[in-house]
Design a protein around this motif. Structure first.
Motif, PDB file in Angstrom:
ATOM      1  N   THR A  99       0.821  -1.202   0.000  1.00 24.07           N
ATOM      2  CA  THR A  99       0.000   0.000   0.000  1.00 24.07           C
ATOM      3  C   THR A  99       0.856   1.254   0.000  1.00 24.07           C
ATOM      4  O   THR A  99       0.557   2.209  -0.706  1.00 24.07           O
ATOM      5  N   ASP A 104       1.585   5.953  -1.728  1.00 26.18           N
ATOM      6  CA  ASP A 104       2.409   7.090  -1.336  1.00 26.18           C
ATOM      7  C   ASP A 104       3.543   7.354  -2.320  1.00 26.18           C
ATOM      8  O   ASP A 104       3.591   8.399  -2.957  1.00 26.18           O
ATOM      9  N   TYR A 105       4.442   6.371  -2.475  1.00 31.23           N
ATOM     10  CA  TYR A 105       5.586   6.606  -3.357  1.00 31.23           C
ATOM     11  C   TYR A 105       5.132   6.772  -4.805  1.00 31.23           C
ATOM     12  O   TYR A 105       5.666   7.576  -5.541  1.00 31.23           O
ATOM     13  N   ARG A 106       4.183   5.951  -5.219  1.00 31.81           N
ATOM     14  CA  ARG A 106       3.731   6.022  -6.607  1.00 31.81           C
ATOM     15  C   ARG A 106       2.251   6.370  -6.674  1.00 31.81           C
ATOM     16  O   ARG A 106       1.493   5.790  -7.446  1.00 31.81           O
ATOM     17  N   GLY A 107       1.846   7.354  -5.864  1.00 32.92           N
ATOM     18  CA  GLY A 107       0.439   7.743  -5.824  1.00 32.92           C
ATOM     19  C   GLY A 107      -0.068   8.285  -7.147  1.00 32.92           C
ATOM     20  O   GLY A 107      -1.235   8.125  -7.496  1.00 32.92           O
ATOM     21  N   PHE A 108       0.833   8.898  -7.895  1.00 34.80           N
ATOM     22  CA  PHE A 108       0.439   9.476  -9.174  1.00 34.80           C
ATOM     23  C   PHE A 108      -0.015   8.381 -10.138  1.00 34.80           C
ATOM     24  O   PHE A 108      -0.978   8.558 -10.888  1.00 34.80           O
ATOM     25  N   ASP A 109       0.670   7.219 -10.083  1.00 32.24           N
ATOM     26  CA  ASP A 109       0.252   6.088 -10.913  1.00 32.24           C
ATOM     27  C   ASP A 109      -1.149   5.629 -10.536  1.00 32.24           C
ATOM     28  O   ASP A 109      -1.957   5.293 -11.403  1.00 32.24           O
ATOM     29  N   LEU A 111      -3.536   7.400  -9.205  1.00 30.10           N
ATOM     30  CA  LEU A 111      -4.480   8.374  -9.760  1.00 30.10           C
ATOM     31  C   LEU A 111      -4.714   8.084 -11.234  1.00 30.10           C
ATOM     32  O   LEU A 111      -5.858   8.096 -11.718  1.00 30.10           O
ATOM     33  N   GLY A 112      -3.626   7.767 -11.943  1.00 33.61           N
ATOM     34  CA  GLY A 112      -3.752   7.436 -13.357  1.00 33.61           C
ATOM     35  C   GLY A 112      -4.595   6.191 -13.573  1.00 33.61           C
ATOM     36  O   GLY A 112      -5.440   6.156 -14.471  1.00 33.61           O
ATOM     37  N   GLU A 113      -4.375   5.154 -12.735  1.00 35.87           N
ATOM     38  CA  GLU A 113      -5.142   3.913 -12.897  1.00 35.87           C
ATOM     39  C   GLU A 113      -6.623   4.157 -12.676  1.00 35.87           C
ATOM     40  O   GLU A 113      -7.471   3.626 -13.402  1.00 35.87           O
ATOM     41  N   VAL A 114      -6.932   4.984 -11.646  1.00 33.43           N
ATOM     42  CA  VAL A 114      -8.331   5.308 -11.387  1.00 33.43           C
ATOM     43  C   VAL A 114      -8.933   5.999 -12.604  1.00 33.43           C
ATOM     44  O   VAL A 114     -10.061   5.706 -13.027  1.00 33.43           O
ATOM     45  N   THR A 115      -8.119   6.899 -13.217  1.00 36.96           N
ATOM     46  CA  THR A 115      -8.604   7.597 -14.410  1.00 36.96           C
ATOM     47  C   THR A 115      -8.831   6.629 -15.559  1.00 36.96           C
ATOM     48  O   THR A 115      -9.794   6.771 -16.308  1.00 36.96           O
ATOM     49  N   VAL A 116      -7.922   5.641 -15.695  1.00 38.60           N
ATOM     50  CA  VAL A 116      -8.076   4.663 -16.774  1.00 38.60           C
ATOM     51  C   VAL A 116      -9.412   3.939 -16.631  1.00 38.60           C
ATOM     52  O   VAL A 116     -10.177   3.805 -17.592  1.00 38.60           O
ATOM     53  N   PHE A 228       2.509  17.929  -5.576  1.00 39.15           N
ATOM     54  CA  PHE A 228       1.235  17.276  -5.861  1.00 39.15           C
ATOM     55  C   PHE A 228       1.221  15.878  -5.270  1.00 39.15           C
ATOM     56  O   PHE A 228       2.194  15.133  -5.408  1.00 39.15           O
ATOM     57  N   LEU A 229       0.121  15.502  -4.576  1.00 34.86           N
ATOM     58  CA  LEU A 229      -0.065  14.184  -3.973  1.00 34.86           C
ATOM     59  C   LEU A 229       0.963  13.879  -2.887  1.00 34.86           C
ATOM     60  O   LEU A 229       1.326  12.740  -2.682  1.00 34.86           O
TER      61      LEU A 229
END
Lengths: 278, 505, 84
Positions: A99, A104-109, A111-116, A228-229
């Motif tokens: 988790t 945390d470390y790759r939270g941006f990914d 966010l991207g997955e949720v967008t996908v 960001f994030l």
């Protein structure tokens, strides 16, 4: 469009592609280095890939976490072991390491997955858009046991899903599996009664608001920590429910979003629509 | 390493509004198109500010983890320049969509179009090899759905083909990323680029083949571009314009970021077998793409399909420019990429306006268009001249640079450039055929075509841009030259700007 | 011990994936695909990745199978309409 490629040619082509992939992966895995050492250093933790199993085990056994030639990133902070329920203010206080990497470390990914997922659902909805057809004659009504059973099961499944995403930073699981579990509960409701339809306005609002919540959590980090994030909450004691900063918040948002979106997909797929281009 | 975290808004703001567009859709469907327009407008303004105020090179730190540990965006000359181009073309197509998209699920269309543009800028911005995959998925999934939008059934076939090919491509890319991760334990592009020599050679070759074949799908290189004609022809014209104007930029960028920065070594490539290296392979594929694209375009009677094949061929030309590897060649490639997106998206928009006016897509239908609509005819002619590289139009300078670079390089590139020039003659033939049809005077008593304001603005702006670049190429050329420097000098141009302390191995 | 269980699971996965590819009926292909997902989620669990195992079980074996079945139903409905 007619397909005039001979069947034999197609099969040979497909087999050769698969053969190339298999041979490549076989070579890749035989050449892959095995064994690794882990270093947790104050603010910075790092996974190092070492070339040799023996060196890795030796360095792990002797307490040195590095092989020859690999230097620790920070020598000023001593390595200290982490104790469950005692150690506080770690760089990321999630007991579930997966988790902490994912959110945390790759939270941006994430966010991207949720967008996908959101875009895939939007695409399905756009393709199946149309006027809702009127209810046809009811053919076979599911039995009473199915009807009552799915309703009882739904409440348990809903609780379990919520548990999974609220405890994402402590136990295995998180937003995605939690949301999927909730959506499968809703699928049960669809199967339990013919003509069941959820509150569409509610689904839409849930879907949008949870996504907005995710981005806003990111923007709070942007305005408070100026990144960001970024994790803007204290990380607490490892193993506590209130620990690991914003991970639980993000997972709640992700869980609600995934759950409502998958439910919306099932809903759009199940209801009959008529194309309209008027 | 200078840090410019505000640029995270280039991704954050579109995401925020993409999630809230369904709520705007509850108020009014037409409102959602305006929301998309304003958000892309914000992106365009902000990226132009970054470009013109010279805020680059800078690193955008995500989640407060400095580059090799967390994720980061990198704004170099390439990213600043290409994001501006993507956002401006996206803004113009959004203006066109105000007029074109009226039926069907407008709300979801706006969401998809917004995230398509934002995802394409994300591909260009990101400094992380796995994050690149995520943005590829965002752009890809929204473009399949956009390509399937429309009342006509033929859109579905093209979109499905695109979906299958592109998903296989992104799976291959993901496998390649996994292999590289098992070797180096990092996903940061800069760190991988610096430590690429630490990998096992055989495994690196396999990973490289997987990565390149995955990315070549979006970049429309030869064996992976079977989806192009059907998808472009089937989709609504606005969508075809955004596929060729926006997705192509990000696809080519991703391909050559991996091929030149990650797998490259300042002008050469890490893995070579005798005389055969990755650059040669890409050059061969690109030349084949040019020839196949131009020859197929020649035989088309349908203008939209012809433009689709021509766009394939132009992508091949761009890849030829990049594969030369010298600064002049990469400069030509980037310049050609931008010129192509401007001209091709304008041509597709014109086709869309004509289709709405009841004119078919056949070549014969263009006969006497000059009498019916001088504005559209002039714009089409400008676009066609730019495509075939007529002097004083934008395309001339970039083709000139590519030809110059390959003559400078010499060797077997003389042969490559001969084939490319032959293909250009073919291209000139079929574009000029349409232009002669447009200006041929026939006594057709057809009514004049009225062009309403919202499609006229983007067409006008793009046409003026082509002329402006053609007359004064230094402005765009300057940015292209800086970008070429980032591609050809991998350590000083990219790696050291992201992680200054790293030592190349 | 766990290696034997895992071997049995792997063999089951291979058999059901072959069924999914070669079966003439689409419905049995879909069910076989669900079985593959279930087996894979078990394997993830043996490989000490419970996070992935939960996700795979919920999405792969549960939801996507259901969505495939619904899609198949819709496709069949369209086919009968065309014949009329």
């Amino acid at each position: 469009m007619k397909n005039e490629t001979p069947e034999l040619f197609k099969k040979i082509f497909a087999l050769s592609v698969i053969a190339v992939l298999i041979v490549g992966f076989f070579l890749a895995f035989t050449e892959m280095p095995k064994g690794w050492g882990v270093n947790v250093n104050g603010r910075v933790s790092r996974l190092y890939v070492l070339k040799n199993v023996r060196t890795a085990t030796k360095s792990l056994d002797s307490g040195k976490f590095f092989a020859k030639g690999v230097k620790p990133l920070r020598t000023d902070v001593a390595y200290t072991p982490i104790e469950f329920k005692k150690t506080a203010n770690l760089e990321d206080g999630a007991a579930n390491v997966v988790t902490s990497i994912v959110v945390d470390y790759r939270g941006f990914d994430t966010l991207g997955e949720v967008t996908v997922l959101f875009l895939a659902v939007s695409g399905v909805m756009m393709l199946l858009f149309g006027k809702r057809k009127k209810e046809r004659k009811k053919k076979t009504e599911p039995s009473l046991i199915m009807y009552v059973g799915t309703r009882i099961a739904f409440s348990v499944i809903l609780l379990f899903g919520i548990y999974i995403f609220v405890h994402g930073h402590l136990t295995p699981g998180g937003g995605f599996p939690g949301g999927a579990v909730i959506a499968s509960g809703i699928l049960g409701l669809f199967l339990g009664r013919r003509g069941y339809s959820p509150n569409h306005m509610g689904l839409k609002a849930f879907e949008s608001l949870s996504g907005i919540a995710f981005v806003i959590i990111g923007l709070i980090g942007f305005f408070s920590v100026h990144s960001f994030l970024a994790n803007f909450l204290p990380t607490g004691i490892i193993g506590d429910l209130y620990s690991a900063g914003f991970i639980a918040l993000i997972y709640i948002a992700v869980g609600m979003k995934v759950g409502s979106e998958l439910a919306a997909v099932v809903d759009t797929m199940i209801t009959d629509t008529e194309e309209e281009w008027s | 390493m200078s840090i410019f975290n505000n640029a995270a808004l280039l991704i954050g703001v579109p995401l925020l509004f993409a999630f809230s567009i369904p709520l705007f859709g509850l108020i009014s469907k037409q409102l959602t198109k305006w929301v998309t327009l304003f958000v892309i407008g914000f992106n365009a303004t902000f990226s132009l500010y970054i470009l013109l105020a010279h805020k680059y090179p800078a690193v955008v730190v995500m989640g407060n983890w400095v580059p090799p540990f967390g994720e980061n965006l990198y704004i170099g000359p390439v990213a600043a320049f290409l994001v501006s181009v993507i956002s401006i073309i996206g803004l113009l197509i959004a203006i066109y969509n105000l007029w074109a998209i009226k039926l069907g699920d407008v709300t979801r269309f706006s969401v998809l179009f917004l995230m398509f543009t934002a995802g394409a800028s994300g591909i260009v911005l990101t400094g992380d090899i796995f994050n690149l995959f995520i943005f590829m998925e965002i752009t890809g999934i929204s473009s399949y759905a956009l390509a399937a939008y429309g009342p006509r059934r033929r859109a579905l076939g093209g979109a499905f083909k695109f979906l299958v090919v592109s998903s296989i491509g992104s799976t291959l890319y993901l496998l390649g990323v996994t292999l590289i991760y098992t070797q180096l334990g990092t996903l940061n592009i800069a760190e991988i680029a610096a430590r690429i020599n630490q990998t096992t050679p055989g495994l690196l070759t396999f990973a490289g083949i997987l990565l390149i074949s995955g990315l070549a799908v979006e970049a429309e290189l030869f064996p992976f571009n079977g989806w192009v004609p059907d998808t472009y022809t089937g989709a609504v014209s606005g969508v075809s314009a955004s596929l060729s104007g926006i997705a192509a930029i990000s696809g080519v960028y991703a391909l050559f970021r991996i091929a030149m920065t990650v797998l490259g070594r300042d002008g050469a490539y890490v893995f070579t077998y005798g005389k055969l290296d990755l650059m040669t392979v890409i050059a061969i594929l690109a030349t084949t793409t040019v020839i196949i694209g131009e020859l197929s375009a020649l035989s088309q009677k349908n203008v939209k399909k012809m433009l689709a094949y021509s766009s394939m061929a132009q992508m091949g030309l761009v890849a030829v420019g990049f594969s030369i590897g010298s600064k002049l060649g990469v400069y030509g490639g980037i310049f050609q990429l931008v010129n192509h997106s401007i001209a091709k998206s304008m041509l597709f928009l014109i086709i869309g306006v004509l289709a709405a006016a009841g004119l078919g897509e056949k070549v014969e239908n263009f006969r006497g268009l000059w009498r019916r609509s001088p504005f559209l005819s002039l714009a089409f002619t400008i676009g066609a001249f730019s495509m075939l590289g007529f002097p004083l139009f934008a395309g001339f300078w970039s083709k000139f640079a590519i030809v110059g670079a390959s003559i400078q390089r010499g060797g077997w590139y003389d042969f490559v450039i001969g084939l490319v020039l032959f293909a250009s003659i073919v291209e000139a033939f079929y574009y000029l055929r349409i232009v002669t049809y447009i200006f041929s005077s026939t006594e057709v008593k057809a009514p004049k075509i009225k062009v309403s304001l919202s499609p006229a603005i983007p067409i006008f702006v793009l046409a003026v841009a082509i002329i402006a670049i053609g007359v004064y190429p230094n402005f765009i050329g300057n940015f292209s030259m800086q970008s070429a420097g980032e591609f050809t000098h991998k350590m000083t141009g990219y790696v050291l700007n992201v992680i200054p302390t790293i030592v190349a191995h | 011990m766990i290696i034997y269980v895992a071997t049995v699971v792997v063999i089951a996965i291979i058999i059901s994936s072959l069924i999914a590819v070669f079966s003439k009926k689409l419905l049995s292909s879909i069910i076989a695909m669900g079985l593959v997902s279930l087996g894979v989620s078990g394997l993830f669990f043996f490989l000490q990745a419970p996070d992935v195992a939960i996700t795979e079980a919920a999405i792969g074996a549960g939801l996507s199978t259901a969505i495939f079945v619904i899609a198949l139903k819709r496709v069949k409905k369209g086919e009968t309409k065309d014949e009329e």
